[in-house]
Design a protein around this motif. Sequence first.
Motif, PDB file in Angstrom:
ATOM      1  N   ILE A   3       0.866   9.280  -6.264  1.00  0.00           N
ATOM      2  CA  ILE A   3      -0.198   8.524  -5.595  1.00  0.00           C
ATOM      3  C   ILE A   3       0.160   7.047  -5.540  1.00  0.00           C
ATOM      4  CG2 ILE A   3      -2.599   7.759  -5.771  1.00  0.00           C
ATOM      5  CD1 ILE A   3      -3.220  10.507  -7.022  1.00  0.00           C
ATOM      6  N   THR A   4       0.679   6.534  -6.649  1.00  0.00           N
ATOM      7  CA  THR A   4       1.080   5.125  -6.687  1.00  0.00           C
ATOM      8  C   THR A   4       2.165   4.846  -5.668  1.00  0.00           C
ATOM      9  OG1 THR A   4       0.510   4.963  -9.039  1.00  0.00           O
ATOM     10  CG2 THR A   4       1.998   3.290  -8.157  1.00  0.00           C
ATOM     11  N   GLY A   5       3.111   5.756  -5.570  1.00  0.00           N
ATOM     12  CA  GLY A   5       4.163   5.596  -4.578  1.00  0.00           C
ATOM     13  C   GLY A   5       3.610   5.555  -3.163  1.00  0.00           C
ATOM     14  N   ALA A   6       2.643   6.420  -2.897  1.00  0.00           N
ATOM     15  CA  ALA A   6       2.036   6.460  -1.562  1.00  0.00           C
ATOM     16  C   ALA A   6       1.315   5.156  -1.242  1.00  0.00           C
ATOM     17  CB  ALA A   6       1.061   7.629  -1.476  1.00  0.00           C
ATOM     18  N   SER A   7       0.537   4.640  -2.193  1.00  0.00           N
ATOM     19  CA  SER A   7      -0.218   3.410  -1.934  1.00  0.00           C
ATOM     20  C   SER A   7       0.713   2.207  -1.811  1.00  0.00           C
ATOM     21  CB  SER A   7      -1.272   3.182  -3.015  1.00  0.00           C
ATOM     22  OG  SER A   7      -0.678   3.044  -4.286  1.00  0.00           O
ATOM     23  N   CYS A   8       1.758   2.164  -2.625  1.00  0.00           N
ATOM     24  CA  CYS A   8       2.722   1.058  -2.554  1.00  0.00           C
ATOM     25  C   CYS A   8       3.464   1.063  -1.222  1.00  0.00           C
ATOM     26  CB  CYS A   8       3.712   1.126  -3.712  1.00  0.00           C
ATOM     27  SG  CYS A   8       3.007   0.677  -5.308  1.00  0.00           S
ATOM     28  N   TYR A   9       3.880   2.238  -0.779  1.00  0.00           N
ATOM     29  CA  TYR A   9       4.599   2.337   0.490  1.00  0.00           C
ATOM     30  C   TYR A   9       3.682   1.968   1.649  1.00  0.00           C
ATOM     31  CZ  TYR A   9       7.931   3.928   3.968  1.00  0.00           C
ATOM     32  OH  TYR A   9       8.802   3.970   5.022  1.00  0.00           O
ATOM     33  N   ALA A  10       2.430   2.404   1.563  1.00  0.00           N
ATOM     34  CA  ALA A  10       1.461   2.066   2.612  1.00  0.00           C
ATOM     35  C   ALA A  10       1.256   0.557   2.693  1.00  0.00           C
ATOM     36  CB  ALA A  10       0.133   2.765   2.341  1.00  0.00           C
ATOM     37  N   ALA A  11       1.160  -0.082   1.531  1.00  0.00           N
ATOM     38  CA  ALA A  11       0.972  -1.536   1.504  1.00  0.00           C
ATOM     39  C   ALA A  11       2.183  -2.250   2.104  1.00  0.00           C
ATOM     40  CB  ALA A  11       0.732  -2.000   0.070  1.00  0.00           C
ATOM     41  N   GLN A  12       3.384  -1.772   1.793  1.00  0.00           N
ATOM     42  CA  GLN A  12       4.598  -2.351   2.367  1.00  0.00           C
ATOM     43  C   GLN A  12       4.611  -2.184   3.892  1.00  0.00           C
ATOM     44  OE1 GLN A  12       7.248  -3.863   0.971  1.00  0.00           O
ATOM     45  NE2 GLN A  12       6.807  -3.641  -1.204  1.00  0.00           N
ATOM     46  N   TRP A  13       4.184  -1.030   4.340  1.00  0.00           N
ATOM     47  CA  TRP A  13       4.118  -0.743   5.777  1.00  0.00           C
ATOM     48  C   TRP A  13       3.198  -1.743   6.476  1.00  0.00           C
ATOM     49  CZ3 TRP A  13       0.747   3.693   8.071  1.00  0.00           C
ATOM     50  CH2 TRP A  13       1.024   3.847   9.440  1.00  0.00           C
ATOM     51  N   ILE A  14       2.043  -1.979   5.891  1.00  0.00           N
ATOM     52  CA  ILE A  14       1.078  -2.919   6.459  1.00  0.00           C
ATOM     53  C   ILE A  14       1.639  -4.334   6.474  1.00  0.00           C
ATOM     54  CG2 ILE A  14      -1.189  -4.001   6.119  1.00  0.00           C
ATOM     55  CD1 ILE A  14      -1.968  -1.221   4.763  1.00  0.00           C
TER      56      ILE A  14
ATOM     57  N   TYR B 277      -4.563   7.965   3.444  1.00  0.00           N
ATOM     58  CA  TYR B 277      -4.596   7.964   1.977  1.00  0.00           C
ATOM     59  C   TYR B 277      -5.820   8.712   1.463  1.00  0.00           C
ATOM     60  CZ  TYR B 277      -4.661   6.098  -2.805  1.00  0.00           C
ATOM     61  OH  TYR B 277      -4.684   5.958  -4.184  1.00  0.00           O
ATOM     62  N   ARG B 278      -6.962   8.462   2.081  1.00  0.00           N
ATOM     63  CA  ARG B 278      -8.191   9.138   1.654  1.00  0.00           C
ATOM     64  C   ARG B 278      -8.068  10.650   1.867  1.00  0.00           C
ATOM     65  NH1 ARG B 278     -13.269   7.378   0.592  1.00  0.00           N
ATOM     66  NH2 ARG B 278     -12.806   5.269   1.323  1.00  0.00           N
ATOM     67  N   ARG B 279      -7.506  11.032   2.998  1.00  0.00           N
ATOM     68  CA  ARG B 279      -7.349  12.465   3.278  1.00  0.00           C
ATOM     69  C   ARG B 279      -6.359  13.105   2.309  1.00  0.00           C
ATOM     70  NH1 ARG B 279      -8.554  16.665   3.422  1.00  0.00           N
ATOM     71  NH2 ARG B 279      -8.452  18.261   5.038  1.00  0.00           N
ATOM     72  N   LEU B 280      -5.326  12.369   1.983  1.00  0.00           N
ATOM     73  CA  LEU B 280      -4.324  12.861   1.035  1.00  0.00           C
ATOM     74  C   LEU B 280      -4.955  13.142  -0.328  1.00  0.00           C
ATOM     75  CD1 LEU B 280      -1.167  13.264   0.662  1.00  0.00           C
ATOM     76  CD2 LEU B 280      -1.163  10.937  -0.230  1.00  0.00           C
ATOM     77  N   LEU B 281      -5.776  12.206  -0.801  1.00  0.00           N
ATOM     78  CA  LEU B 281      -6.400  12.373  -2.112  1.00  0.00           C
ATOM     79  C   LEU B 281      -7.422  13.510  -2.123  1.00  0.00           C
ATOM     80  CD1 LEU B 281      -4.851   9.899  -2.968  1.00  0.00           C
ATOM     81  CD2 LEU B 281      -6.943   8.999  -4.003  1.00  0.00           C
ATOM     82  N   GLN B 282      -8.034  13.777  -0.992  1.00  0.00           N
ATOM     83  CA  GLN B 282      -9.013  14.864  -0.935  1.00  0.00           C
ATOM     84  C   GLN B 282      -8.372  16.203  -1.291  1.00  0.00           C
ATOM     85  OE1 GLN B 282     -10.675  14.503   2.990  1.00  0.00           O
ATOM     86  NE2 GLN B 282     -12.280  13.070   2.317  1.00  0.00           N
ATOM     87  N   GLY B 283      -7.075  16.296  -1.103  1.00  0.00           N
ATOM     88  CA  GLY B 283      -6.371  17.521  -1.461  1.00  0.00           C
ATOM     89  C   GLY B 283      -6.362  17.793  -2.956  1.00  0.00           C
ATOM     90  N   LEU B 284      -6.694  16.794  -3.757  1.00  0.00           N
ATOM     91  CA  LEU B 284      -6.750  16.974  -5.212  1.00  0.00           C
ATOM     92  C   LEU B 284      -8.065  17.613  -5.671  1.00  0.00           C
ATOM     93  CD1 LEU B 284      -5.362  13.511  -6.397  1.00  0.00           C
ATOM     94  CD2 LEU B 284      -4.172  15.699  -6.499  1.00  0.00           C
TER      95      LEU B 284
END
Length: 201
Positions: free
Chosen positions: A158-169, A186-193
């Motif tokens: 999850i941390t990797g996903a949020s960090c990469y998203a922030a870099q993308w932005i 990101y929200r949809r990804l976490l819903q899978g948990l």
Amino acid sequence: MAHRTRSDMISETRAKLLAAGRKAFATVGYADASMDDFTAEAGLTRGALYHHFRDKQGLFQAIVLQIDAEMAERLKQRAAEAPSRWEGFVEEGIGYIEMALEPEIQRIILRDGPAVLGDPSSWPTADGCIAAMTASLETLQAEGVVRNVDPEATARMITGASCYAAQWIANSEDPLTTSRRATAAYRRLLQGLLRVDAEAL
């Protein structure tokens, strides 16, 4: 006038250098920030900078840690204001991604930070972030909200996903649109948990 102790003067000098360096790094970036310019801005000498931070990179690292601590406090507050523990968990990650829209964080943390200090996963604060997220997942699991997953491995993913998203932005030609896309994904990804019977939470 109250007598200033040596400790007070040291703290004041350090604070001046941090403020001047932070302004310079946020405005022109690490590569173009001149030690002479921001020591002059603080009304101090290079000697003071060398004494407190060793060099420009040492000052930059201290500023990264300062901003990182401020970000963590803001995210903690955002999570605390959420209506449930699960929403707080989600909002903390969303908040981090949205911070990539802020010019100072874009420049210092997301662009220059990795270039100067290396992979963010090796920064001093990284282990604490992973530990906190792991603990949150363990609690959500114990409460029956989250599926049976490996909490630490999931926290790292999850941390990797949020960090990469922030870099993308931060590096996008249209940061606002990119941020909206990233936060929705990101929200949809976490819903899978979520456990099937907890998806209404």
